[in-house]
Motif scaffolding. Structure first.
Motif, mmCIF file in Angstrom:
data_model
loop_
_atom_site.group_PDB
_atom_site.id
_atom_site.type_symbol
_atom_site.label_atom_id
_atom_site.label_comp_id
_atom_site.label_asym_id
_atom_site.label_seq_id
_atom_site.Cartn_x
_atom_site.Cartn_y
_atom_site.Cartn_z
ATOM 1 N N SER A 1 0.443 -18.232 -6.072
ATOM 2 C CA SER A 1 1.102 -16.972 -5.751
ATOM 3 C C SER A 1 2.484 -17.256 -5.151
ATOM 4 O O SER A 1 2.808 -18.374 -4.773
ATOM 5 C CB SER A 1 0.264 -16.170 -4.762
ATOM 6 O OG SER A 1 0.183 -16.841 -3.526
ATOM 7 N N ASP B 1 6.424 -9.777 -4.531
ATOM 8 C CA ASP B 1 5.443 -9.676 -3.466
ATOM 9 C C ASP B 1 4.744 -11.022 -3.272
ATOM 10 O O ASP B 1 4.548 -11.773 -4.231
ATOM 11 C CB ASP B 1 4.412 -8.598 -3.820
ATOM 12 C CG ASP B 1 3.421 -8.344 -2.707
ATOM 13 O OD1 ASP B 1 3.819 -8.425 -1.526
ATOM 14 O OD2 ASP B 1 2.245 -8.070 -3.014
ATOM 15 N N SER B 2 4.342 -11.323 -2.061
ATOM 16 C CA SER B 2 3.684 -12.605 -1.764
ATOM 17 C C SER B 2 2.337 -12.735 -2.455
ATOM 18 O O SER B 2 1.864 -13.843 -2.691
ATOM 19 C CB SER B 2 3.491 -12.764 -0.256
ATOM 20 O OG SER B 2 4.738 -12.899 0.376
ATOM 21 N N LYS B 3 1.715 -11.605 -2.787
ATOM 22 C CA LYS B 3 0.404 -11.649 -3.424
ATOM 23 C C LYS B 3 0.490 -11.762 -4.941
ATOM 24 O O LYS B 3 -0.520 -11.998 -5.597
ATOM 25 C CB LYS B 3 -0.394 -10.410 -3.052
ATOM 26 C CG LYS B 3 -0.705 -10.336 -1.574
ATOM 27 C CD LYS B 3 -1.433 -9.074 -1.217
ATOM 28 C CE LYS B 3 -1.649 -8.992 0.284
ATOM 29 N NZ LYS B 3 -2.206 -7.706 0.686
#
Length: 141
Positions: A84, A113-115
């Motif tokens: 990720s 986004d980090s996810k």
């Protein structure tokens, strides 16, 4: 009509057909080819598996190299394509000195986004990204 099955001779090893013919138990018998046999609970005779030689799953995907520009410096990171963006940020916190929560990663002119996963976002080998320090999140921490 269904045909009836006849009793056919089987090609089981001699250790399986003998009732202990001086070779040991049926479960641990060895054929001359070096194969070990075991009896399953249902009565089926099968070749023993070696868990060390069996692959657990598909091989992991090859690592990709990603170039990240931070200021005037380029950082090249090798990472799994199934990782990720958050994992990439954590890897970048060492060389850049920026906490991973204070980072913004831009890929194709969009903040990611980090996810989000790299391969789903279209990141490939030798892809380029831009790292920006986020002063607002720094003040929040």
């Amino acid at each position: 009509m269904m045909k009836m099955m006849r009793n056919k001779p089987t090609n089981f090893p001699a250790a399986a057909t003998a009732t202990n013919g001086g070779r040991g138990s049926v479960g641990g018998g060895r054929e001359s080819g070096g194969h070990e046999w075991e009896m399953r609970p249902g009565g089926m005779l099968v070749q023993k598996r070696n868990p060390d030689l069996d692959p657990v799953g598909p091989p992991p995907p090859p690592m990709i190299r990603v170039r990240i520009k931070y200021g005037a410096v380029y950082h090249e990171i090798s990472i799994s394509p199934q990782a990720s963006f958050g994992e990439l940020k954590k890897m970048l916190s060492g060389p850049t000195g920026i906490h991973y929560q204070d980072q913004k990663l831009m890929y194709k002119d969009k903040e990611r986004d980090s996810k989000a996963f790299l391969d789903v976002s279209g990141v490939k080998d030798k892809s380029k990204m831009v790292l920006i320090e986020d002063p607002i999140s720094q003040e929040k921490r």
